[in-house]
Design a protein around this motif. Structure first.
Motif, PDB file in Angstrom:
ATOM      1  N   PRO A  47       0.797  -1.230   0.000  1.00  0.00           N
ATOM      2  CA  PRO A  47       0.000   0.000   0.000  1.00  0.00           C
ATOM      3  C   PRO A  47       0.828   1.278   0.000  1.00  0.00           C
ATOM      4  N   SER A  48       1.950   1.283   0.721  1.00  0.00           N
ATOM      5  CA  SER A  48       2.780   2.493   0.782  1.00  0.00           C
ATOM      6  C   SER A  48       3.350   2.852  -0.585  1.00  0.00           C
ATOM      7  N   ALA A  49       3.823   1.848  -1.314  1.00  0.00           N
ATOM      8  CA  ALA A  49       4.378   2.092  -2.646  1.00  0.00           C
ATOM      9  C   ALA A  49       3.299   2.588  -3.594  1.00  0.00           C
ATOM     10  N   PHE A  50       2.096   2.010  -3.498  1.00  0.00           N
ATOM     11  CA  PHE A  50       1.009   2.469  -4.352  1.00  0.00           C
ATOM     12  C   PHE A  50       0.628   3.910  -4.024  1.00  0.00           C
ATOM     13  N   ALA A  51       0.644   4.262  -2.747  1.00  0.00           N
ATOM     14  CA  ALA A  51       0.350   5.638  -2.344  1.00  0.00           C
ATOM     15  C   ALA A  51       1.388   6.591  -2.930  1.00  0.00           C
ATOM     16  N   GLU A  52       2.652   6.180  -2.928  1.00  0.00           N
ATOM     17  CA  GLU A  52       3.707   6.991  -3.535  1.00  0.00           C
ATOM     18  C   GLU A  52       3.454   7.155  -5.027  1.00  0.00           C
ATOM     19  N   PHE A  53       3.103   6.053  -5.675  1.00  0.00           N
ATOM     20  CA  PHE A  53       2.856   6.069  -7.119  1.00  0.00           C
ATOM     21  C   PHE A  53       1.696   6.988  -7.465  1.00  0.00           C
ATOM     22  N   GLN A  54       0.650   6.954  -6.652  1.00  0.00           N
ATOM     23  CA  GLN A  54      -0.531   7.769  -6.869  1.00  0.00           C
ATOM     24  C   GLN A  54      -0.366   9.197  -6.365  1.00  0.00           C
ATOM     25  N   ALA A  55       0.735   9.458  -5.648  1.00  0.00           N
ATOM     26  CA  ALA A  55       0.962  10.768  -5.029  1.00  0.00           C
ATOM     27  C   ALA A  55      -0.231  11.148  -4.158  1.00  0.00           C
ATOM     28  N   THR A  56      -0.637  10.179  -3.315  1.00  0.00           N
ATOM     29  CA  THR A  56      -1.789  10.392  -2.447  1.00  0.00           C
ATOM     30  C   THR A  56      -1.463   9.856  -1.051  1.00  0.00           C
ATOM     31  N   THR A  57      -2.434   9.946  -0.150  1.00  0.00           N
ATOM     32  CA  THR A  57      -2.201   9.464   1.214  1.00  0.00           C
ATOM     33  C   THR A  57      -2.350   7.950   1.275  1.00  0.00           C
ATOM     34  N   ARG A  58      -1.776   7.363   2.315  1.00  0.00           N
ATOM     35  CA  ARG A  58      -1.886   5.920   2.524  1.00  0.00           C
ATOM     36  C   ARG A  58      -3.351   5.523   2.713  1.00  0.00           C
ATOM     37  N   GLY A  59      -4.127   6.363   3.408  1.00  0.00           N
ATOM     38  CA  GLY A  59      -5.533   6.063   3.634  1.00  0.00           C
ATOM     39  C   GLY A  59      -6.340   6.018   2.351  1.00  0.00           C
ATOM     40  N   THR A  60      -6.096   6.989   1.470  1.00  0.00           N
ATOM     41  CA  THR A  60      -6.820   7.029   0.189  1.00  0.00           C
ATOM     42  C   THR A  60      -6.451   5.829  -0.668  1.00  0.00           C
ATOM     43  N   ALA A  61      -5.160   5.494  -0.704  1.00  0.00           N
ATOM     44  CA  ALA A  61      -4.720   4.334  -1.478  1.00  0.00           C
ATOM     45  C   ALA A  61      -5.322   3.049  -0.914  1.00  0.00           C
ATOM     46  N   GLN A  63      -8.168   2.594   0.497  1.00  0.00           N
ATOM     47  CA  GLN A  63      -9.577   2.436   0.137  1.00  0.00           C
ATOM     48  C   GLN A  63      -9.720   1.690  -1.172  1.00  0.00           C
ATOM     49  N   ALA A  64      -8.919   2.068  -2.174  1.00  0.00           N
ATOM     50  CA  ALA A  64      -8.967   1.386  -3.467  1.00  0.00           C
ATOM     51  C   ALA A  64      -8.526  -0.058  -3.327  1.00  0.00           C
ATOM     52  N   ILE A  65      -7.488  -0.281  -2.531  1.00  0.00           N
ATOM     53  CA  ILE A  65      -6.970  -1.639  -2.336  1.00  0.00           C
ATOM     54  C   ILE A  65      -7.998  -2.520  -1.633  1.00  0.00           C
ATOM     55  N   LYS A  66      -8.619  -2.004  -0.591  1.00  0.00           N
ATOM     56  CA  LYS A  66      -9.629  -2.778   0.147  1.00  0.00           C
ATOM     57  C   LYS A  66     -10.782  -3.189  -0.755  1.00  0.00           C
ATOM     58  N   ALA A  67     -11.215  -2.269  -1.617  1.00  0.00           N
ATOM     59  CA  ALA A  67     -12.314  -2.583  -2.530  1.00  0.00           C
ATOM     60  C   ALA A  67     -11.908  -3.684  -3.504  1.00  0.00           C
ATOM     61  N   LEU A  68     -10.663  -3.659  -3.971  1.00  0.00           N
ATOM     62  CA  LEU A  68     -10.196  -4.680  -4.904  1.00  0.00           C
ATOM     63  C   LEU A  68     -10.026  -6.035  -4.226  1.00  0.00           C
ATOM     64  N   VAL A  69      -9.562  -6.028  -2.981  1.00  0.00           N
ATOM     65  CA  VAL A  69      -9.452  -7.288  -2.227  1.00  0.00           C
ATOM     66  C   VAL A  69     -10.841  -7.862  -1.979  1.00  0.00           C
ATOM     67  N   ALA A  70     -11.781  -7.004  -1.555  1.00  0.00           N
ATOM     68  CA  ALA A  70     -13.155  -7.455  -1.290  1.00  0.00           C
ATOM     69  C   ALA A  70     -13.823  -7.985  -2.549  1.00  0.00           C
ATOM     70  N   GLY A  71     -13.477  -7.388  -3.692  1.00  0.00           N
ATOM     71  CA  GLY A  71     -14.072  -7.818  -4.959  1.00  0.00           C
ATOM     72  C   GLY A  71     -13.391  -9.021  -5.572  1.00  0.00           C
ATOM     73  N   GLY A  72     -12.311  -9.492  -4.955  1.00  0.00           N
ATOM     74  CA  GLY A  72     -11.622 -10.670  -5.468  1.00  0.00           C
ATOM     75  C   GLY A  72     -10.622 -10.383  -6.571  1.00  0.00           C
ATOM     76  N   TYR A  73     -10.234  -9.104  -6.743  1.00  0.00           N
ATOM     77  CA  TYR A  73      -9.274  -8.738  -7.791  1.00  0.00           C
ATOM     78  C   TYR A  73      -7.830  -8.808  -7.301  1.00  0.00           C
ATOM     79  N   LEU A  74      -7.638  -8.569  -6.000  1.00  0.00           N
ATOM     80  CA  LEU A  74      -6.320  -8.629  -5.375  1.00  0.00           C
ATOM     81  C   LEU A  74      -6.367  -9.577  -4.188  1.00  0.00           C
ATOM     82  N   VAL A  75      -5.219 -10.139  -3.841  1.00  0.00           N
ATOM     83  CA  VAL A  75      -5.115 -10.969  -2.641  1.00  0.00           C
ATOM     84  C   VAL A  75      -3.890 -10.512  -1.854  1.00  0.00           C
ATOM     85  N   ARG A  76      -4.035 -10.509  -0.526  1.00  0.00           N
ATOM     86  CA  ARG A  76      -2.924 -10.141   0.346  1.00  0.00           C
ATOM     87  C   ARG A  76      -2.124 -11.394   0.711  1.00  0.00           C
ATOM     88  N   GLN A  77      -0.800 -11.231   0.806  1.00  0.00           N
ATOM     89  CA  GLN A  77       0.050 -12.320   1.266  1.00  0.00           C
ATOM     90  C   GLN A  77       1.288 -11.712   1.920  1.00  0.00           C
TER      91      GLN A  77
END
Length: 200
Positions: A47-61, A63-77
């Motif tokens: 998440p931190s690297a994605f926030a850097e890439f998006q030039a946004t806050t960790r919290g905002t990044a 939110q997008a990640i959580k939605a993708l995990v919940a939707g089955g598009y991403l998996v955490r490991q």
């Protein structure tokens, strides 16, 4: 064309591509996250690297990640690079979604230019991104072949056979050929390097 008009054209292109992202399946931010994690290297799938890439806050990044995990598009490991941190990867559903990525509209538009125009545009945009990164609070994320920390005899030709494999001089690890074109949060453009000590 003046610099302001060129900058406005870049913004307009960005708006059009973002508008394409509202397809009813994923939001533009979620599409961006999918693209990022599909192209990120092992040190940047967090998440931190994605926030850097998006030039946004960790919290905002997040939110997008959580939605993708919940939707089955991403998996955490657990990260292979650091067992204490979380790494994110695309699922089969995520890869299937990328096959329908609205970003391809822009890819096709760029591909309609001839090779010389594409090369000129790429170099010019690299310089613009570097200038923005050095003048702002957010760092730029890029790939090994453009990074000052790339070492080894394959620096200039990542596809050639060589007894000296490429390596990351910052992290002290070898760079696999399949990783050389992946995004890295530790990226530093060669033009920003001052002392030359990390370059062979």
């Amino acid at each position: 064309m003046c610099a302001r008009e060129t900058a406005e054209l870049l913004v307009q292109v960005g708006r059009l591509v973002q508008a394409e992202g509202y397809d009813g399946e994923l939001s533009p931010a979620q599409w961006m996250a999918l693209r990022f994690f599909a192209r990120a290297n092992q040190f940047s799938r967090n998440p931190s690297a994605f926030a850097e890439f998006q030039a946004t806050t960790r919290g905002t990044a997040s939110q997008a990640i959580k939605a993708l995990v919940a939707g089955g598009y991403l998996v955490r490991q657990r990260s292979k690079a650091d067992g204490r941190s979380v790494s994110l990867r695309l699922t089969d559903k995520g890869n299937d979604a990328l096959a329908r990525d609205p970003f391809e509209v822009l890819v096709r538009a760029v591909d309609s230019l001839d090779a010389t125009e594409q090369t000129t545009m790429r170099h010019a945009l690299h310089r613009v991104l570097t200038n923005l990164a050095t003048s702002g609070a957010h760092r730029r994320i890029g790939v090994c072949q453009d990074c000052t920390y790339l070492g080894g005899e394959m620096c200039c030709n990542l596809t050639s056979a060589s007894p000296s494999a490429p390596e990351c001089l910052l992290l002290g690890v070898p760079i696999q050929p399949e990783d050389a074109a992946l995004l890295c949060v530790h990226f530093q453009p060669t033009s920003e390097h001052r002392d030359g000590a990390h370059r062979e």
